[in-house]
Structures are given as structure tokens and as C-alpha cells.
Design an enzyme around this catalytic site. Structure first.
Site, PDB file in Angstrom:
ATOM      1  N   GLU A 170      30.085  42.869  66.438  1.00  0.00           N
ATOM      2  CA  GLU A 170      29.059  42.396  65.511  1.00  0.00           C
ATOM      3  C   GLU A 170      27.638  42.789  65.939  1.00  0.00           C
ATOM      4  O   GLU A 170      26.775  41.939  66.153  1.00  0.00           O
ATOM      5  CB  GLU A 170      29.173  40.877  65.331  1.00  0.00           C
ATOM      6  CG  GLU A 170      30.506  40.473  64.713  1.00  0.00           C
ATOM      7  CD  GLU A 170      30.637  38.986  64.403  1.00  0.00           C
ATOM      8  OE1 GLU A 170      29.741  38.209  64.800  1.00  0.00           O
ATOM      9  OE2 GLU A 170      31.633  38.607  63.768  1.00  0.00           O
ATOM     10  N   GLU A 289      38.421  40.593  63.093  1.00  0.00           N
ATOM     11  CA  GLU A 289      38.436  39.136  62.980  1.00  0.00           C
ATOM     12  C   GLU A 289      38.607  38.765  61.517  1.00  0.00           C
ATOM     13  O   GLU A 289      37.992  39.377  60.639  1.00  0.00           O
ATOM     14  CB  GLU A 289      37.129  38.514  63.496  1.00  0.00           C
ATOM     15  CG  GLU A 289      36.862  38.724  64.970  1.00  0.00           C
ATOM     16  CD  GLU A 289      35.521  38.099  65.406  1.00  0.00           C
ATOM     17  OE1 GLU A 289      34.973  37.256  64.648  1.00  0.00           O
ATOM     18  OE2 GLU A 289      35.033  38.482  66.489  1.00  0.00           O
TER      19      GLU A 289
END
Length: 560
Positions: A170, A289
Site C-alpha cells: 500500500e 488483501e
């Protein structure tokens, strides 16, 4: 021979009662698409080696070989091992990684590989701890990033190709324009690629995983990543993004109480973009994820209604298969109990596992509410068959009788008043019966038959630090809270919507008969200006309540 076998078991660190795993050094398919497909499904060892500052800092026990054996035995074929390196290397050049920490990471990776799992290893929370400062500290961030990957690549250069490297989790960049952010991420991904490839050994053709900004699957960010991958001219690259559903549904805010058409379209569009941008062009996608934000949370009431969450998980599994995307469940602790090595909610995990291979039918809701204060009448649900056919309804192992207990007209399933009268019994508030709607494939859809009446609230006083609304729930279930002022302004911390966030602004306390208004909510209220609250319940009931903050004091009154 027995002595040699015992010595081998001891050397590998296999716990008592755990059979040795299949060899981990199996052949990785030549095609990156085939290799990533072989990793389906995947699981995250979350909140462990990525915890700050140490492995057990966020409440999980140390990872064990037995844990990874369990993951393989439960049907997972790969594991993502997030690692936060920030507190485990020198803060200045040459940014040397603590040998003990690197040894521990290698130990966990080796256990997973020995269990026959593919492994994804990354830089995790480093992304927001120091990589995010690249705009203002470019050279130091690059030097630190490059130094870490140089050391990691060297340590694992001879590991089998079932180990993948992911450049950074991220990635985000503070105080930067969109153009700068795109340039910084391209720079990091490109440097990561060069360092790993130059380190030799199995790293020469190891699968490397490259993220979009924030791992967001928006079209512009995926286009940026596709451009980077195209420029690298390397057939062993993998794109990664994350998906936590349409945000209002994921956290139950802004009216996102149900997995409705808007939430479904958000998911459909996201997976279509993943497929069209990458998979259709021969670039595999690893969904590093997925889940729902802060769900499940076994320490608080479910912010997302259970049946609605099951619909989402079922839909995600189907769309991922159709798009050719490998999915990695984010599990910080919520699904697998790391101490007992058992699923905290086996029925929930059954839905996740089923979604890997097949479709299951669902319905418009998983609850049927029967008001106690009125005569029992027929109640209906709408089935979403998802390609299956309806077989019937069961209660306590007995099949209900079509025509007498229920009717099916098209997709409309109706429970008769006669059946509901029998099922609700003495009509005590709460769940009186649990039914199973069964279909020709997939899992049964569970339907709770609930006796309820409109909840009853009472006046209350308290402070901004502690305030609860006395509530007789009478079998009903709280869905959301709508909060406004007389001038039409929104009340609460989420001032962009009147519907406040479940468990953050308010939370039901069913055991103690109360609705809790949190300090986060109360401290944002305008002093001296009453806020009108409308509590929405899953039965369809609504109740209006008024709260007024005066300094640190709060009063609440029922609105007739």
C-alpha cells in the site's frame, strides 16, 4: 531408520502430532499466469511480523510451523508474510538489518515453503512509516529502500521460486502531487526490480509483485502500474491490488447497511478492471488483501450484518474466479485463532472456502421478523439462486412441506402464517427457529425466524465520556443511526453523511440493554444545539431520539 526420522522431524521443527509436510521445492510453472493461479487461494499472516515494533506487539502469538501446516491443511496454497522492517535495521546508512530479525523472517518463510506453500514476502508498514516521506526526503528514502531490498534479496537468493517478493505494501506519498506520486512509485518498483534481478541465483527469474498506489484497483492507478510493468519487459512480474468492498458497506456508514446493487456493482467493476488491465494482457493479478474493514470483530457487535457479509464473500469468490485473480484473505486475527489453530467461526470460514470453487444461493435477508404485538402473517424473502435450483426448507433436520409451510413463486419464497405460528412457539423475543434453505449446489442459506416488537428507548443523562441510551431491544437488531440538526446539518464525526459509522459513533449493547453513543460522536456535537437521532433497526422499525450536549454534560430524550 526410526532414529533418523526422529532427528529429521526435530531438525525441521515439526511439533508433536504434526506429520511432516510435502516437500516445498516443487516446480513453479513457466507462465507467470499459471504460477499465480497455482497460488489460489492465499492467506495473510497479518498483524504478526508486520506488527510494530515486534512480532507479538499486536496480540498474536509467535508464528509456528504448526500454524503454517494448518493453513496448508485447510486448503490454502500460498501465504503472504507481511514484514515491517522499520524497527529492525539501523536508522542510518548502511541500514543494516538486525541479523536476528532476518533469521526469524527466514525461519517463518522456510517453514511455509517446507509445507508446500508459495510465499509472498514484502515491506509492509514501512510504506507509511518512512517511505511516505519520499517527497521531502527523497534520497534517504531511496537509499534505505534500496539497502533493505539488497539485503533481503541476498539472503533469499537461493530460496526456491515458490518464494515471491512484493516491493511494498500500500505505497503512499505525503505532500506530493498525483504526478509525483506516480513517479515515486515507478521509481521504487523499478529500483526493486533491478536490485532483485542483479542479485542472481533464483532471483534472476523469481516472480516479483508490484503494487498500485495504496494497492487501490482504480483505473488510473492500474494504468500507471501497467505502464511500469510494460517498460520492464519481464515476463515474471505480478500486479497486486487490495479490495475491501464499497467503503460505506465495508464499515456500515452513509447508509451502506446492505450488500445492495451499488456495493455489488463496485465489486463487479473492480474485478473487470483487474482482468481487462492485467490478466487479459498476460499479467497475473494477486489480490494481496481482501475482506471487510474491521469485520469480523469478535470483541464488538458486528458492524456488517452477517448475512450481508456472506453475500459479499460469496460474490467476491465468484468474480475473482471469473476474472482469473488469485485472492489472499487478510487475517489479522479475526478468522483463525492462532493459539488453538481453529477457526473462530467455522460456518463463516465454510462460506469463504466454498467460494473458491462454487456458487451458493443467497436471499434478500437472513432474518424473518414476526411482530409479537400483531397476529402472525405470511412473510416473504427473495432468493438469489446464483445458478442453483431450490431444493426446499429444513428445520431441525426435518423438511418443511411445500404448499403448507412455504410457497415459491419465481424467486419469491413465502413462509406461511401457519408455519411461522408453529416455529415461533411461545413467541419469546429473539430467535425462535433457524431454517436452512437448501439448493442443488453450494451451501444452505440460514434463515433466522425472530419474534420482535419495536424497541423501546428511555430518557438518559451522562457525559461526553460516557453516555448510553437505555434500550429494550425486544428481539430487534440495530442497523444504523441517522443524525442531524434542525438546520439540516449532519451530526457526528462523519459530517459528510447523516448516517454515522457503526461501532465508531454508536454501538448496541444487547446484553446490558443499551445503545452506546461513543465519545467520538458526543464530542463532535454542537454545544447547546439538540441533535435528532433516528435509530434504524433491521426489522424496518425506526425510533427518533434527541441528544443535547452542554459542555461535558449530555441529555437524551425520546421524541414522541
Amino acid at each position: 531408520m526410526a532414529v533418523l526420522l526422529l532427528a529429521l522431524v526435530t531438525l525441521l521443527g515439526i511439533g508433536a502430532g504434526t506429520a511432516p509436510a510435502a516437500p516445498g521445492r516443487h516446480r513453479v510453472p513457466v507462465s507467470a499466469l499459471d504460477a499465480v493461479a497455482a497460488m489460489q487461494p492465499s492467506w495473510n499472516l497479518g498483524n504478526t511480523l508486520d506488527a510494530i515494533p515486534d512480532e507479538t506487539s499486536w496480540g498474536n502469538p509467535p508464528a509456528t510451523r504448526e500454524l503454517l501446516h494448518t493453513i496448508r491443511a485447510q486448503g490454502f496454497r500460498s501465504v503472504r508474510v507481511p514484514v515491517t522492517w522499520t524497527d529492525h535495521h539501523t536508522a542510518t546508512a548502511p541500514y543494516t538489518i538486525d541479523p536476528a530479525w532476518l533469521d526469524r523472517v527466514e525461519q517463518v518463510v522456510d517453514w511455509a515453503l517446507a509445507e508446500g506453500l508459495y510465499v509472498v514476502l514484502n515491506l509492509h508498514h514501512d510504506s507509511w512509516q518512512w517511505i511516505a516521506k519520499m517527497a521531502g526526503d527523497h534520497d534517504h528514502v531511496r537509499a534505505r529502500f534500496d539497502a533493505l531490498w539488497t539485503q533481503i534479496a541476498h539472503r533469499f537468493r537461493n530460496a526456491p521460486r515458490t518464494l515471491l517478493f512484493e516491493s511494498v505494501n500500500e505505497p503512499q506519498f505525503e505532500n506530493a502531487t498525483d504526478a509525483q506520486k506516480a513517479r515515486f512509485l515507478n521509481e521504487l518498483n523499478t529500483s526493486f526490480h533491478s536490485i532483485v534481478r542483479a542479485s542472481g541465483g533464483a532471483n534472476a527469474d523469481r516472480l516479483l509483485v508490484l503494487p498500485t498506489q495504496y494497492c487501490t484497483p482504480s483505473q488510473p492507478l492500474m494504468d500507471d502500474l501497467a505502464a511500469t510493468i510494460g517498460a520492464l519487459h519481464d515476463r515474471n512480474l505480478v500486479a497486486t491490488v487490495h479490495y475491501y468492498s464499497w467503503y460505506p458497506f465495508s464499515v456500515n456508514i452513509a447508509g451502506g447497511t446492505h450488500y445492495d446493487a451499488t456495493a455489488r456493482k463496485d465489486l463487479d467493476d473492480a474485478f473487470a478492471r483487474m482482468h481487462d488491465t492485467f490478466v487479459a494482457r498476460g499479467i497475473p493479478v494477486y489480490l494481496g488483501e481482501y475482506g471487510l474493514l474491521s469485520w469480523p470483530d469478535h470483541f464488538h457487535p458486528d458492524r456488517v450484518e452477517r448475512g450481508e457479509a456472506l453475500k459479499y464473500l460469496e460474490h467476491l469468490g465468484y468474480r475473482a474466479r471469473a476474472a482469473g485473480v488469485t485472492t489472499a484473505l487478510w487475517d489479522p486475527f479475526a478468522y483463525l485463532d492462532r493459539t488453538t489453530l481453529r477457526w473462530r467461526d467455522p460456518a463463516l470460514f465454510a462460506w469463504i472456502r466454498s467460494s473458491w470453487t462454487t456458487r451458493s444461493a443467497t436471499a434478500s435477508f437472513d432474518k424473518v421478523f414476526v411482530p409479537r404485538s400483531r397476529p402472525v402473517t405470511d412473510q416473504s424473502l427473495t432468493l438469489d439462486l446464483n445458478g442453483t435450483r431450490f431444493r426446499g426448507l429444513w428445520h431441525d433436520g426435518a423438511r418443511l412441506v411445500a404448499g403448507r409451510d412455504y410457497t415459491l413463486s419465481g424467486s419469491r419464497l413465502t413462509l406461511t402464517a401457519r408455519a411461522l405460528t408453529r416455529l415461533t412457539g411461545d413467541r419469546a423475543y429473539g430467535v425462535n427457529a433457524t431454517l436452512q434453505a437448501r439448493f442443488t449446489s453450494g451451501l444452505p442459506w440460514v434463515i433466522e425466524v425472530i419474534t420482535q416488537d419495536t424497541p423501546v428507548l428511555a430518557d438518559a443523562t451522562g457525559t461526553t465520556g460516557s453516555f448510553t441510551v437505555p434500550t429494550l431491544f425486544r428481539g430487534d437488531v440495530l442497523a444504523t443511526l441517522h443524525a442531524t440538526y434542525a438546520d439540516g446539518g449532519n451530526a457526528g464525526p462523519a459530517d459528510w453523511t447523516p448516517y454515522q459509522e457503526f461501532n465508531k459513533a454508536f454501538s448496541p449493547d444487547y446484553g446490558n440493554g443499551a445503545i452506546v453513543l461513543t465519545p467520538d460522536f458526543l464530542n463532535t456535537l454542537r454545544d447547546g444545539q439538540p441533535a435528532t437521532l433516528v435509530f434504524h433497526f433491521h426489522s424496518g422499525a425506526t425510533i427518533t431520539y434527541q441528544v443535547t450536549r452542554s459542555g461535558d454534560s449530555v441529555t437524551g430524550t425520546v421524541v414522541p
